[in-house]
Write a protein that holds these residues in place. Structure first.
Motif, PDB file in Angstrom:
ATOM      1  N   TRP A  17       0.811  -1.208   0.000  1.00  0.00           N
ATOM      2  CA  TRP A  17       0.000   0.000   0.000  1.00  0.00           C
ATOM      3  C   TRP A  17       0.852   1.268   0.000  1.00  0.00           C
ATOM      4  N   SER A  19       3.464   1.432  -1.857  1.00  0.00           N
ATOM      5  CA  SER A  19       3.690   1.525  -3.300  1.00  0.00           C
ATOM      6  C   SER A  19       2.471   2.092  -4.013  1.00  0.00           C
ATOM      7  N   VAL A  20       1.288   1.672  -3.565  1.00  0.00           N
ATOM      8  CA  VAL A  20       0.047   2.178  -4.163  1.00  0.00           C
ATOM      9  C   VAL A  20      -0.067   3.686  -3.964  1.00  0.00           C
ATOM     10  N   PHE A  51       0.048  -2.277 -10.599  1.00  0.00           N
ATOM     11  CA  PHE A  51      -1.089  -2.672  -9.778  1.00  0.00           C
ATOM     12  C   PHE A  51      -1.528  -4.109 -10.061  1.00  0.00           C
ATOM     13  N   LEU A  54       1.291  -6.104  -7.826  1.00  0.00           N
ATOM     14  CA  LEU A  54       1.391  -5.924  -6.378  1.00  0.00           C
ATOM     15  C   LEU A  54       0.641  -6.977  -5.558  1.00  0.00           C
ATOM     16  N   THR A  67      -7.140  -6.431  -1.523  1.00  0.00           N
ATOM     17  CA  THR A  67      -6.170  -5.572  -2.206  1.00  0.00           C
ATOM     18  C   THR A  67      -6.274  -5.729  -3.720  1.00  0.00           C
ATOM     19  N   ILE A  71      -7.171  -2.551  -6.148  1.00  0.00           N
ATOM     20  CA  ILE A  71      -6.182  -1.908  -7.017  1.00  0.00           C
ATOM     21  C   ILE A  71      -6.095  -2.540  -8.409  1.00  0.00           C
ATOM     22  N   ALA A  75      -9.069   0.335  -9.125  1.00  0.00           N
ATOM     23  CA  ALA A  75      -8.120   1.426  -9.364  1.00  0.00           C
ATOM     24  C   ALA A  75      -7.648   1.443 -10.815  1.00  0.00           C
ATOM     25  N   ASN A  76      -7.343   0.280 -11.376  1.00  0.00           N
ATOM     26  CA  ASN A  76      -6.861   0.247 -12.753  1.00  0.00           C
ATOM     27  C   ASN A  76      -7.902   0.758 -13.744  1.00  0.00           C
ATOM     28  N   SER A 106      -8.338   4.270  -5.076  1.00  0.00           N
ATOM     29  CA  SER A 106      -8.016   2.961  -4.499  1.00  0.00           C
ATOM     30  C   SER A 106      -9.150   2.332  -3.712  1.00  0.00           C
TER      31      SER A 106
END
Length: 366
Positions: A17, A19-20, A51, A54, A67, A71, A75-76, A106
């Motif tokens: 996270w 990194s996110v 993403f 991860l 997660t 993400i 998120a993508n 996110s």
């Protein structure tokens, strides 16, 4: 999950996270430095790839699954829309601040419109029950039922497989609702923002269209609509009549959903896909196309009596889930690993309470 393994997983979660957050900070800056289009897309694509990788750094069913959903999927898709100047990350006016950009990207965050000047709803106005938030009592009942299910699993050797699978289905649903309700509380406390409602009592659905479009995983529906459904609908309208153009758009949406579910299941099990999940979504996509076509052809304004329609829809979803959806989930031992994680959390809580009791007794004796 051993304590050492648990600590390693927590450290991995923190790194993932971190990194996110760093990647989304970079994307937020892109919004100020680049214009929507192919140029911004080139800069966003490496983050999309990151993403996708991860979640592979996590092994816990709950941590990896949530997660990956947040993400690799949500998120993508939001970042791809952002690159093209669409979606919640790009359409906000004024532009989102960095904390809000990260939260909206996110998490399934819903940006609320500005409240009325009179400070609230007009007299006599009521919330849309589909968009409103559920009561604490509603979540309390589901938490209680989830606890009962966990106790029932102790007698799983004496229960028919069909009964166990039925319990698994509701277990997944209750877990998702409770986890997202907790995330909503945190989002509201930290940012004053609301979580997009995820479910609207899907077991009350009166048709497949009602189940997939308005009751199950509403946030995913709102993401797939602008990214898949609407572009395919626009294209198919040029090729076939507007009356039946939604059919290929619906099927394309289910194809993309199938691919993303196969990816999520790979994260959970790290085993080669058997494509049963794809079969589940393609089958439902074809059935939904048939349902829409029949309604249009017969010009049906009213269907079966609501209780009967709800029973048939629920039965169809459960039977097809038993057939195609649950077997891959059980094959990757997601249920066993989840119970091990519950047990580890329980042991940790007992240790904490024990240490607190010992400390209290020691302080009292002094």
């Amino acid at each position: 999950m051993a304590m050492a393994g648990g600590e390693s997983e927590v450290y991995g979660l923190i790194k993932v996270w971190a990194s996110v957050f760093s990647a989304l900070t970079y994307c937020c800056a892109l919004g100020k430095l680049t214009r929507p289009g192919a140029g911004r897309l080139v800069f966003v694509l490496p983050i999309v790839g990151l993403f996708l990788l991860l979640p592979l750094h996590l092994s816990s069913v709950h941590l990896c699954g949530s997660t990956a959903f947040f993400i690799a999927w949500l998120a993508n898709f939001k970042l791809l829309m952002f690159a093209l100047g669409k979606g919640p990350l790009a359409s906000s006016n004024p532009p989102l601040s960095l904390p809000n950009f990260i939260a909206v990207a996110s998490l399934p965050i819903k940006i609320q419109p500005n409240p009325p000047q009179d400070g609230g709803q007009k007299a006599g106005a009521t919330k849309d029950p589909q968009k409103g938030h559920k009561s604490v009592f509603n979540y309390g009942i589901k938490l209680l039922l989830l606890g009962i299910m966990l106790r029932v699993y102790d007698y799983s050797d004496h229960l028919p497989q069909v009964v166990l699978w039925f319990i698994y289905g509701f277990h997944i649903y209750f877990c998702l609702e409770i986890i997202l309700a907790g995330a909503a509380v945190l989002a509201r406390a930290a940012l004053g923002m609301e979580l997009e409602p995820q479910f609207n009592e899907p077991y009350l659905s009166t048709s497949l269209q009602d189940f997939w479009g308005r009751r199950w995983n509403i946030m995913v529906t709102s993401i797939l609509r602008p990214t898949v459904y609407e572009p395919v609908l626009s294209f198919s309208t040029r090729l076939i009549s507007r009356r039946y153009a939604p059919l290929p758009a619906v099927f394309s949406t289910f194809v993309v959903s199938a691919i993303m579910h196969e990816l999520i299941f790979y994260y959970l099990g790290r085993i080669r896909p058997t494509w049963e999940i794809t079969g589940f979504f393609l089958f439902h996509g074809m059935c939904l196309m048939g349902e829409i076509a029949i309604k249009k052809q017969l010009r049906l304004s009213r269907g079966l009596p609501r209780p009967l329609a709800a029973f048939l829809t629920f039965s169809f979803v459960m039977v097809t889930a038993f057939w195609l959806f649950l077997p891959p989930l059980l094959r990757c031992r997601a249920d066993i690993r989840a119970f091990e994680e519950y047990s580890a959390i329980g042991e940790f809580a007992k240790d904490v309470l024990s240490h607190m009791s010992v400390s209290k007794a020691f302080n009292t004796s002094r």
